[in-house]
Design a protein around this motif. Structure first.
Motif, PDB file in Angstrom:
ATOM      1  N   ALA A   1      41.081  31.434  44.217  1.00  0.00           N
ATOM      2  CA  ALA A   1      40.041  31.157  43.224  1.00  0.00           C
ATOM      3  C   ALA A   1      40.613  31.198  41.817  1.00  0.00           C
ATOM      4  O   ALA A   1      40.246  30.385  40.960  1.00  0.00           O
ATOM      5  CB  ALA A   1      38.895  32.157  43.363  1.00  0.00           C
ATOM      6  N   GLU A   2      41.529  32.147  41.570  1.00  0.00           N
ATOM      7  CA  GLU A   2      42.155  32.240  40.260  1.00  0.00           C
ATOM      8  C   GLU A   2      42.974  30.987  39.949  1.00  0.00           C
ATOM      9  O   GLU A   2      42.933  30.457  38.825  1.00  0.00           O
ATOM     10  CB  GLU A   2      43.040  33.489  40.193  1.00  0.00           C
ATOM     11  N   GLU A   3      43.694  30.503  40.953  1.00  0.00           N
ATOM     12  CA  GLU A   3      44.471  29.275  40.766  1.00  0.00           C
ATOM     13  C   GLU A   3      43.560  28.080  40.515  1.00  0.00           C
ATOM     14  O   GLU A   3      43.836  27.239  39.647  1.00  0.00           O
ATOM     15  CB  GLU A   3      45.361  29.037  41.986  1.00  0.00           C
ATOM     16  N   ASP A   4      42.459  27.999  41.259  1.00  0.00           N
ATOM     17  CA  ASP A   4      41.518  26.890  41.077  1.00  0.00           C
ATOM     18  C   ASP A   4      40.855  26.953  39.706  1.00  0.00           C
ATOM     19  O   ASP A   4      40.649  25.923  39.057  1.00  0.00           O
ATOM     20  CB  ASP A   4      40.458  26.906  42.180  1.00  0.00           C
ATOM     21  N   LEU A   5      40.515  28.160  39.265  1.00  0.00           N
ATOM     22  CA  LEU A   5      39.877  28.279  37.959  1.00  0.00           C
ATOM     23  C   LEU A   5      40.868  27.954  36.842  1.00  0.00           C
ATOM     24  O   LEU A   5      40.493  27.331  35.841  1.00  0.00           O
ATOM     25  CB  LEU A   5      39.299  29.678  37.761  1.00  0.00           C
ATOM     26  N   ALA A   6      42.116  28.343  37.021  1.00  0.00           N
ATOM     27  CA  ALA A   6      43.138  27.980  36.037  1.00  0.00           C
ATOM     28  C   ALA A   6      43.261  26.464  35.924  1.00  0.00           C
ATOM     29  O   ALA A   6      43.320  25.905  34.816  1.00  0.00           O
ATOM     30  CB  ALA A   6      44.481  28.600  36.416  1.00  0.00           C
ATOM     31  N   ALA A   7      43.277  25.793  37.060  1.00  0.00           N
ATOM     32  CA  ALA A   7      43.345  24.323  37.047  1.00  0.00           C
ATOM     33  C   ALA A   7      42.104  23.725  36.390  1.00  0.00           C
ATOM     34  O   ALA A   7      42.202  22.747  35.629  1.00  0.00           O
ATOM     35  CB  ALA A   7      43.502  23.802  38.474  1.00  0.00           C
ATOM     36  N   TRP A   8      40.945  24.306  36.669  1.00  0.00           N
ATOM     37  CA  TRP A   8      39.698  23.827  36.053  1.00  0.00           C
ATOM     38  C   TRP A   8      39.763  23.971  34.536  1.00  0.00           C
ATOM     39  O   TRP A   8      39.366  23.067  33.798  1.00  0.00           O
ATOM     40  CB  TRP A   8      38.520  24.598  36.625  1.00  0.00           C
ATOM     41  N   LEU A   9      40.255  25.105  34.057  1.00  0.00           N
ATOM     42  CA  LEU A   9      40.366  25.328  32.621  1.00  0.00           C
ATOM     43  C   LEU A   9      41.256  24.280  31.963  1.00  0.00           C
ATOM     44  O   LEU A   9      40.920  23.741  30.899  1.00  0.00           O
ATOM     45  CB  LEU A   9      40.936  26.723  32.344  1.00  0.00           C
ATOM     46  N   LEU A  10      42.386  23.999  32.571  1.00  0.00           N
ATOM     47  CA  LEU A  10      43.321  23.039  31.986  1.00  0.00           C
ATOM     48  C   LEU A  10      42.766  21.629  32.011  1.00  0.00           C
ATOM     49  O   LEU A  10      43.100  20.810  31.140  1.00  0.00           O
ATOM     50  CB  LEU A  10      44.657  23.101  32.733  1.00  0.00           C
ATOM     51  N   LEU A  11      41.915  21.328  32.977  1.00  0.00           N
ATOM     52  CA  LEU A  11      41.312  20.007  33.061  1.00  0.00           C
ATOM     53  C   LEU A  11      40.163  19.844  32.066  1.00  0.00           C
ATOM     54  O   LEU A  11      40.063  18.825  31.371  1.00  0.00           O
ATOM     55  CB  LEU A  11      40.802  19.759  34.485  1.00  0.00           C
ATOM     56  N   HIS A  12      39.304  20.868  31.974  1.00  0.00           N
ATOM     57  CA  HIS A  12      38.071  20.737  31.182  1.00  0.00           C
ATOM     58  C   HIS A  12      38.186  21.292  29.770  1.00  0.00           C
ATOM     59  O   HIS A  12      37.419  20.880  28.897  1.00  0.00           O
ATOM     60  CB  HIS A  12      36.913  21.403  31.924  1.00  0.00           C
ATOM     61  N   ARG A  13      39.050  22.257  29.553  1.00  0.00           N
ATOM     62  CA  ARG A  13      39.336  22.807  28.228  1.00  0.00           C
ATOM     63  C   ARG A  13      38.078  23.151  27.427  1.00  0.00           C
ATOM     64  O   ARG A  13      37.820  22.569  26.376  1.00  0.00           O
ATOM     65  CB  ARG A  13      40.233  21.842  27.442  1.00  0.00           C
ATOM     66  N   PRO A  14      37.272  24.075  27.917  1.00  0.00           N
ATOM     67  CA  PRO A  14      36.083  24.486  27.155  1.00  0.00           C
ATOM     68  C   PRO A  14      36.482  25.042  25.794  1.00  0.00           C
ATOM     69  O   PRO A  14      37.527  25.671  25.639  1.00  0.00           O
ATOM     70  CB  PRO A  14      35.457  25.565  28.042  1.00  0.00           C
TER      71      PRO A  14
END
Length: 251
Positions: free
Chosen positions: A130-143
């Motif tokens: 989950a941590e890896e997936d959330l890291a990837a999400w952050l880099l993609l979406h950049r809130p």
């Protein structure tokens, strides 16, 4: 001191009374309502130096519907709301709802962006996925403004958080004797990205392990953060108070 993450609505009446008695010790508290049945109570508790966040926890992501989306939009516009969340990814309790969690996360991120509010992120898994997936999400979406709640020190999440300018919020586990690596992370992260929290009534600091947490117990986490960074307590208090004020926009 500022407690940037608590769930006051989870406290029993006598616990809430105790917490309220100690509120003058704190500059501010953010209490989070994490499913539709809790938003009303959360907002009722957001008085004085207590502010609110509303969101759909990843373990409740399956509740997302057009009606829930509309209700969340409504509550999120309340005067006392200072953040959206907590949202994120939880594969520890509900790995089977990953797709629903991502959908709920995307919706809440868009809502936070539209309202100019920070996004509070939860993440938990047994294997770091989950941590890896959330890291990837952050880099993609950049809130634009996000908080990594109860940061665990996961390397991929640390790297992604740094790249997107996230805040790193430390809870009771920072005080646990076995968590030297987490204290090392707290020592090296930029000082303007640091927050402290309790996650009341969960994640109590070392002196209260096995008991239920309270917002004023944030002092113990702040003391450990100051120790890890080699700072006087007052200096660590001032910088985390300042960071919280910038992030959440309270006086």
């Amino acid at each position: 001191m500022t407690d940037t993450h608590a769930h006051l609505d989870f406290l029993e009446p006598e616990e809430l009374a105790e917490a309220a008695a100690h509120l003058p010790e704190l500059r501010a508290v953010l209490t989070l309502g994490v499913d539709p049945g809790r938003w009303e109570k959360t907002l009722s508790l957001a008085q004085g130096n207590v502010y609110a966040a509303v969101g759909l926890h990843p373990t409740s992501a399956h509740l997302l519907s057009p009606e829930v989306e509309e209700a969340l939009r409504h509550y999120a516009r309340s005067e006392r709301v200072r953040a959206i969340g907590e949202t994120g990814l939880d594969y520890y309790w509900t790995p089977e709802t990953r797709a629903a969690q991502l959908k709920a996360l995307d919706f809440q991120a868009a809502l936070a962006e539209a309202l100019g509010l920070p996004l509070v992120l939860h993440v938990r898994s047994k294997d770091g996925k989950a941590e890896e997936d959330l890291a990837a999400w952050l880099l993609l979406h950049r809130p634009k403004r996000t908080v990594l709640h109860a940061f665990s020190g996961h390397p991929a999440l640390e790297a992604a958080g740094l790249e997107v300018g996230a805040y790193f919020s430390f809870a009771g586990p920072l005080t646990y004797r076995k968590n030297a690596a987490l204290r090392e992370a707290a020592a090296r992260l930029p000082e303007d990205r640091l927050l402290v929290e309790t996650d009341t009534p969960f994640l109590p600091p070392e002196p209260f392990r096995g008991k239920r947490n309270r917002p004023h117990y944030v002092r113990f986490t702040l003391e450990k953060l100051a120790e890890a960074r080699g700072l006087p307590f007052a200096e660590a208090e001032a910088l985390t108070d300042r960071n919280a004020r910038v992030c959440f926009g309270w006086p």
